[in-house]
Write an enzyme that holds these catalytic residues in place. Structure first.
Site, PDB file in Angstrom:
ATOM      1  N   GLU A 106     -16.471 106.298  -5.160  1.00 60.70           N
ATOM      2  CA  GLU A 106     -17.140 107.406  -5.827  1.00 60.70           C
ATOM      3  C   GLU A 106     -17.695 108.416  -4.845  1.00 60.70           C
ATOM      4  O   GLU A 106     -17.899 108.116  -3.666  1.00 60.70           O
ATOM      5  CB  GLU A 106     -18.263 106.868  -6.705  1.00 60.70           C
ATOM      6  CG  GLU A 106     -19.270 106.118  -5.884  1.00 60.70           C
ATOM      7  CD  GLU A 106     -20.205 105.294  -6.744  1.00 60.70           C
ATOM      8  OE1 GLU A 106     -19.887 105.039  -7.906  1.00 60.70           O
ATOM      9  OE2 GLU A 106     -21.251 104.930  -6.227  1.00 60.70           O
ATOM     10  N   CYS A 125     -21.899 113.645  -1.362  1.00 60.93           N
ATOM     11  CA  CYS A 125     -22.103 112.290  -0.841  1.00 60.93           C
ATOM     12  C   CYS A 125     -20.778 111.547  -0.990  1.00 60.93           C
ATOM     13  O   CYS A 125     -20.244 111.469  -2.099  1.00 60.93           O
ATOM     14  CB  CYS A 125     -23.210 111.648  -1.682  1.00 60.93           C
ATOM     15  SG  CYS A 125     -23.470 109.928  -1.332  1.00 60.93           S
ATOM     16  N   CYS A 132     -18.673  96.923  -0.011  1.00 61.99           N
ATOM     17  CA  CYS A 132     -19.366  96.861   1.285  1.00 61.99           C
ATOM     18  C   CYS A 132     -19.667  95.400   1.611  1.00 61.99           C
ATOM     19  O   CYS A 132     -20.062  94.634   0.734  1.00 61.99           O
ATOM     20  CB  CYS A 132     -20.670  97.655   1.219  1.00 61.99           C
ATOM     21  SG  CYS A 132     -21.556  97.680   2.791  1.00 61.99           S
ATOM     22  N   CYS A 136     -26.636  94.454   0.803  1.00 57.66           N
ATOM     23  CA  CYS A 136     -28.064  94.697   0.535  1.00 57.66           C
ATOM     24  C   CYS A 136     -28.308  94.436  -0.961  1.00 57.66           C
ATOM     25  O   CYS A 136     -27.607  95.010  -1.804  1.00 57.66           O
ATOM     26  CB  CYS A 136     -28.433  96.134   0.881  1.00 57.66           C
ATOM     27  SG  CYS A 136     -27.980  96.580   2.568  1.00 57.66           S
ATOM     28  N   CYS A 139     -28.625  97.239  -3.710  1.00 60.90           N
ATOM     29  CA  CYS A 139     -27.564  98.250  -3.737  1.00 60.90           C
ATOM     30  C   CYS A 139     -26.414  97.764  -4.605  1.00 60.90           C
ATOM     31  O   CYS A 139     -25.932  96.644  -4.430  1.00 60.90           O
ATOM     32  CB  CYS A 139     -27.088  98.496  -2.309  1.00 60.90           C
ATOM     33  SG  CYS A 139     -25.552  99.427  -2.208  1.00 60.90           S
ATOM     34  N   SER A 214     -24.818 107.786   7.495  1.00 59.04           N
ATOM     35  CA  SER A 214     -25.916 106.833   7.315  1.00 59.04           C
ATOM     36  C   SER A 214     -25.413 105.426   7.624  1.00 59.04           C
ATOM     37  O   SER A 214     -24.333 105.041   7.182  1.00 59.04           O
ATOM     38  CB  SER A 214     -26.401 106.909   5.863  1.00 59.04           C
ATOM     39  OG  SER A 214     -27.354 105.916   5.614  1.00 59.04           O
ATOM     40  N   ASN A 313     -33.443 103.211  -7.098  1.00 57.40           N
ATOM     41  CA  ASN A 313     -32.752 103.407  -8.368  1.00 57.40           C
ATOM     42  C   ASN A 313     -32.572 102.039  -9.016  1.00 57.40           C
ATOM     43  O   ASN A 313     -32.212 101.091  -8.329  1.00 57.40           O
ATOM     44  CB  ASN A 313     -31.358 103.994  -8.128  1.00 57.40           C
ATOM     45  CG  ASN A 313     -31.369 105.503  -8.102  1.00 57.40           C
ATOM     46  OD1 ASN A 313     -31.971 106.146  -8.947  1.00 57.40           O
ATOM     47  ND2 ASN A 313     -30.719 106.064  -7.110  1.00 57.40           N
ATOM     48  N   CYS A 356     -26.125 104.309  -5.058  1.00 62.32           N
ATOM     49  CA  CYS A 356     -24.970 103.853  -4.296  1.00 62.32           C
ATOM     50  C   CYS A 356     -24.104 102.836  -5.053  1.00 62.32           C
ATOM     51  O   CYS A 356     -24.541 101.741  -5.358  1.00 62.32           O
ATOM     52  CB  CYS A 356     -25.593 103.238  -3.051  1.00 62.32           C
ATOM     53  SG  CYS A 356     -24.561 102.617  -1.817  1.00 62.32           S
TER      54      CYS A 356
HETATM   55  N1  SAH Z   1     -24.052 101.738   4.090  1.00 64.90           N
HETATM   56  C1  SAH Z   1     -24.760 102.861   4.559  1.00 64.90           C
HETATM   57  C2  SAH Z   1     -24.458 104.138   3.800  1.00 64.90           C
HETATM   58  C3  SAH Z   1     -24.321 104.041   2.319  1.00 64.90           C
HETATM   59  S1  SAH Z   1     -25.761 103.564   1.419  1.00 64.90           S
HETATM   60  C4  SAH Z   1     -26.244 102.581   4.588  1.00 64.90           C
HETATM   61  O1  SAH Z   1     -26.677 101.587   4.029  1.00 64.90           O
HETATM   62  O2  SAH Z   1     -26.939 103.360   5.223  1.00 64.90           O
HETATM   63  C5  SAH Z   1     -26.663 105.091   1.382  1.00 64.90           C
HETATM   64  C6  SAH Z   1     -28.134 104.971   1.130  1.00 64.90           C
HETATM   65  O3  SAH Z   1     -28.389 104.635  -0.249  1.00 64.90           O
HETATM   66  C7  SAH Z   1     -28.784 103.912   1.984  1.00 64.90           C
HETATM   67  O4  SAH Z   1     -29.948 104.423   2.615  1.00 64.90           O
HETATM   68  C8  SAH Z   1     -29.122 102.878   0.952  1.00 64.90           C
HETATM   69  O5  SAH Z   1     -30.171 102.080   1.374  1.00 64.90           O
HETATM   70  C9  SAH Z   1     -29.449 103.695  -0.276  1.00 64.90           C
HETATM   71  N2  SAH Z   1     -29.452 102.931  -1.524  1.00 64.90           N
HETATM   72  C10 SAH Z   1     -28.607 101.951  -1.893  1.00 64.90           C
HETATM   73  N3  SAH Z   1     -28.949 101.449  -3.100  1.00 64.90           N
HETATM   74  C11 SAH Z   1     -30.040 102.119  -3.515  1.00 64.90           C
HETATM   75  C12 SAH Z   1     -30.853 102.053  -4.686  1.00 64.90           C
HETATM   76  N4  SAH Z   1     -30.620 101.174  -5.650  1.00 64.90           N
HETATM   77  N5  SAH Z   1     -31.890 102.916  -4.775  1.00 64.90           N
HETATM   78  C13 SAH Z   1     -32.136 103.823  -3.781  1.00 64.90           C
HETATM   79  N6  SAH Z   1     -31.411 103.924  -2.657  1.00 64.90           N
HETATM   80  C14 SAH Z   1     -30.362 103.077  -2.522  1.00 64.90           C
HETATM   81 FE1  SF4 Z   2     -23.617  98.500   2.106  1.00 63.63          FE
HETATM   82 FE2  SF4 Z   2     -25.157  99.350   0.101  1.00 63.63          FE
HETATM   83 FE3  SF4 Z   2     -26.254  98.057   2.163  1.00 63.63          FE
HETATM   84 FE4  SF4 Z   2     -25.306 100.557   2.504  1.00 63.63          FE
HETATM   85  S1  SF4 Z   2     -27.030  99.950   1.204  1.00 63.63           S
HETATM   86  S2  SF4 Z   2     -24.989  98.765   3.844  1.00 63.63           S
HETATM   87  S3  SF4 Z   2     -23.545 100.494   1.100  1.00 63.63           S
HETATM   88  S4  SF4 Z   2     -24.763  97.196   0.714  1.00 63.63           S
END
Ligand code: SAH
Ligand code: SF4
Length: 402
Positions: A106, A125, A132, A136, A139, A214, A313, A356
Site C-alpha cells: 500500500e 508514503c 515485514c 512490532c 503495527c 524510516s 493508530n 502502517c
Molecule cells: N519499518 C520502518 C518503516 C515503516 S513503519 C519503521 O518501522 O520505521 C513507519 C512508521 O509507522 C514507524 O515509525 C512505525 O513505528 C509507525 N507505526 C506502525 N504502526 C503504527 C500504529 N499502529 N500507530 C502509529 N504508528 C505506527
Molecule cells: Fe516492520 Fe511495522 Fe515494525 Fe516498521 S513498525 S519495522 S513496518 S513491523
C-alpha cells in the site's frame, strides 16, 4: 469515503519493470537494438515525466518496432491493480496495490494545504517490502509477517501512480516517505536503487531532502548509509529508550540494542550534517510515562535530533490504545525541557486504516478469535515484564540478519 474495488487476479508476468532500469542500463538496451542514444532520453521521459498520461500513450512518439520490443521485454507498470480509498475530506488517499504475483502493498498520499508561509505539500508514503520480518506488535504490517522484498520498479511505480493522479489535477508530489509496509534497511540495495531513480533529475527529480527513509534500527544499514554520504533524510523508529520495553515494541532491539542504534544515528548525523528524526508511537500506559520521557532525554539530550510523537493508530490483535492527548502533551513538555525539539503528529486517515499495513492486513483475513486472544495475552505478559525492567527472552525475529 470512496472505494474502487480490486478486481485483477495474479498474473504470470515476470518481465522486469522498466522503471527499475538505470539510464546506463537503458543505454545498453537501446544500443543493442541499433537505436541512436537520444532514444534513452525519449524512453525515460515517457516513463518518468508523462504529464499524467499513461506510458502507453507517452510511448507513441517512439518507432513501432521499438515500442514492440519494449513491450515484449519489459513491464511498463509492475502494479497490476489499485484500490483507492479517500478520507479526511479527500486530504488522505490510501492506495492498496496488487502486484503481478498477487502480493498486496500500500501507499498513502497526504495533501497538506498551504498555511501561512508554508506552501502546499503532497506527501506520498510508500512500501519497501510486502509484509515485514521485524514484527512490532502495534503495527499491522508486523502482524502479517514477512512476504517478500519489493523490486526497484515496484517501489518507484507506487510513486509513478501517485504522480500521475496528482498531475491530472495539475499538482506535483513534494515529499516521499518510506513509512509504508516493510523495513527499508532490510531491502537496502533496492531501496537505494529506487532513491537514485527518484533523485535523478533525468528521471523523477525529487531532492534528497524531500525523501525520508524510516528504519526500526538496522545498525549495519545505518552505517552503510553513513559511508555513502547524504542520500535522503533518516528517521529512526525509537518508541522506547529503555531496552527491556524496546525489546517488546521493536523486536530487532534484541539484536541491535537502542544505544547502538542511537550511536549509529549520531555518527550519521555528524557525518552528513543532517538532523535525525526519531518517531515515538504513543501507547497508553506502555511507553508514555514520565520515566519514559526522561529516558529519551538522557538518551538524546545532546544530539542534533527531533522527536515526533504519534498517537497509536488502533490495530486489531493488540490490547493497546493511543495515549490520551494530555499525556502526550506532558511527554512533549518533558522532552522540550530537556532541549529536544518535539512535534505531536495528528493521525492521518485513521478511518481508512492508514496505520502502517492496515488495509493489507484486512485483506489477509482476520485470524481466529483464539489466536487473537493468545497474542493479546502474550503481549500483556511481555509488556508487564518489560515494565518491571526484565529483558525479553524471546529470540531475534527470523529474517533479521546480522
Ligand atoms: N519499518 C520502518 C518503516 C515503516 S513503519 C519503521 O518501522 O520505521 C513507519 C512508521 O509507522 C514507524 O515509525 C512505525 O513505528 C509507525 N507505526 C506502525 N504502526 C503504527 C500504529 N499502529 N500507530 C502509529 N504508528 C505506527
Ligand atoms: Fe516492520 Fe511495522 Fe515494525 Fe516498521 S513498525 S519495522 S513496518 S513491523
Amino acid at each position: 469515503m470512496t472505494t474502487t474495488p480490486l478486481s485483477i487476479l495474479p498474473t504470470s508476468d515476470t518481465r522486469p519493470g522498466i522503471s527499475g532500469l538505470s539510464l546506463d542500463e537503458l543505454g545498453t538496451w537501446v544500443a543493442a537494438h541499433g537505436q541512436p542514444p537520444y532514444r534513452v532520453r525519449q524512453i525515460a521521459d515517457a516513463v518518468w515525466t508523462d504529464g499524467g498520461q499513461t506510458e502507453a500513450a507517452a510511448f507513441r512518439t517512439l518507432p513501432a518496432s521499438l515500442r514492440e520490443a519494449l513491450g515484449t521485454e519489459f513491464a511498463l507498470d509492475t502494479v497490476a491493480d489499485t484500490e483507492l480509498r479517500s478520507a479526511d475530506g479527500g486530504l488522505t488517499e490510501k492506495a492498496l496495490h496488487r502486484l503481478r504475483d498477487g502480493a498486496l502493498i500500500e501507499s498513502v498520499l497526504m495533501h497538506y494545504p498551504a498555511r501561512g508561509a508554508s506552501r502546499e505539500r503532497h506527501t506520498l508514503c510508500i512500501s519497501s517490502q510486502a509484509g515485514c520480518a521485524v514484527g512490532c506488535p502495534f503495527c499491522a504490517t508486523g502482524e502479517l509477517g514477512f512476504g517478500r522484498d519489493l523490486e526497484v520498479a515496484e517501489i518507484v511505480d507506487q510513486v509513478r501512480h501517485a504522480a500521475r493522479r496528482l498531475a491530472a489535477d495539475g499538482k506535483r508530489l513534494t515529499n516521499i516517505v518510506f513509512m509504508g509496509m516493510g523495513e527499508p534497511l532490510l531491502n537496502l540495495d533496492r531501496v537505494l536503487g529506487a532513491v537514485e531513480a527518484l533523485n535523478d533529475p533525468r528521471r523523477f527529480g525529487l531532492g534528497a531532502r524531500h525523501i525520508t527513509v524510516s528504519t526500526s534500527g538496522v545498525v549495519p544499514g545505518i552505517r552503510r548509509l553513513t559511508a555513502l554520504g547524504p542520500q535522503f533524510t533518516l528517521a529512526i523508529s525509537l518508541h522506547a529508550a529503555r531496552d527491556a520495553l524496546r525489546d517488546v515494541l521493536v523486536p530487532l532491539n534484541r539484536r541491535w540494542p537502542v544505544a547502538e542504534v542511537v550511536a549509529a544515528a549520531r555518527d550519521h548525523s555528524l557525518a552528513t550534517g543532517r538532523r535525525i528524526s526519531y518517531e515515538v508511537t504513543m501507547i497508553a500506559g506502555i511507553n508514555d510515562t514520565p520515566a519514559d520521557a526522561e529516558a529519551i532525554v538522557d538518551l538524546l539530550g545532546d544530539d542534533h535530533a527531533h522527536v515526533n510523537l504519534i498517537p497509536m493508530n488502533p490495530v486489531a490483535h493488540t490490547p493497546w490504545t493511543a495515549s490520551p492527548m494530555p499525556v502526550i502533551e506532558a511527554f512533549a513538555a518533558t522532552l522540550r525541557e530537556g532541549g529536544i525539539g518535539t512535534t505531536i503528529r495528528r493521525n492521518r486517515g485513521q478511518e481508512v486504516g492508514a496505520a502502517c499495513g492496515q488495509l493489507a492486513a484486512e485483506r489477509a483475513g482476520e485470524p481466529a478469535a483464539p489466536v487473537v486472544a493468545r497474542r493479546r495475552e502474550r503481549l500483556v505478559v511481555a509488556s508487564a515484564e518489560a515494565l518491571r525492567g526484565e529483558r525479553s527472552h524471546e529470540p531475534v525475529p527470523a529474517g533479521v540478519d546480522g
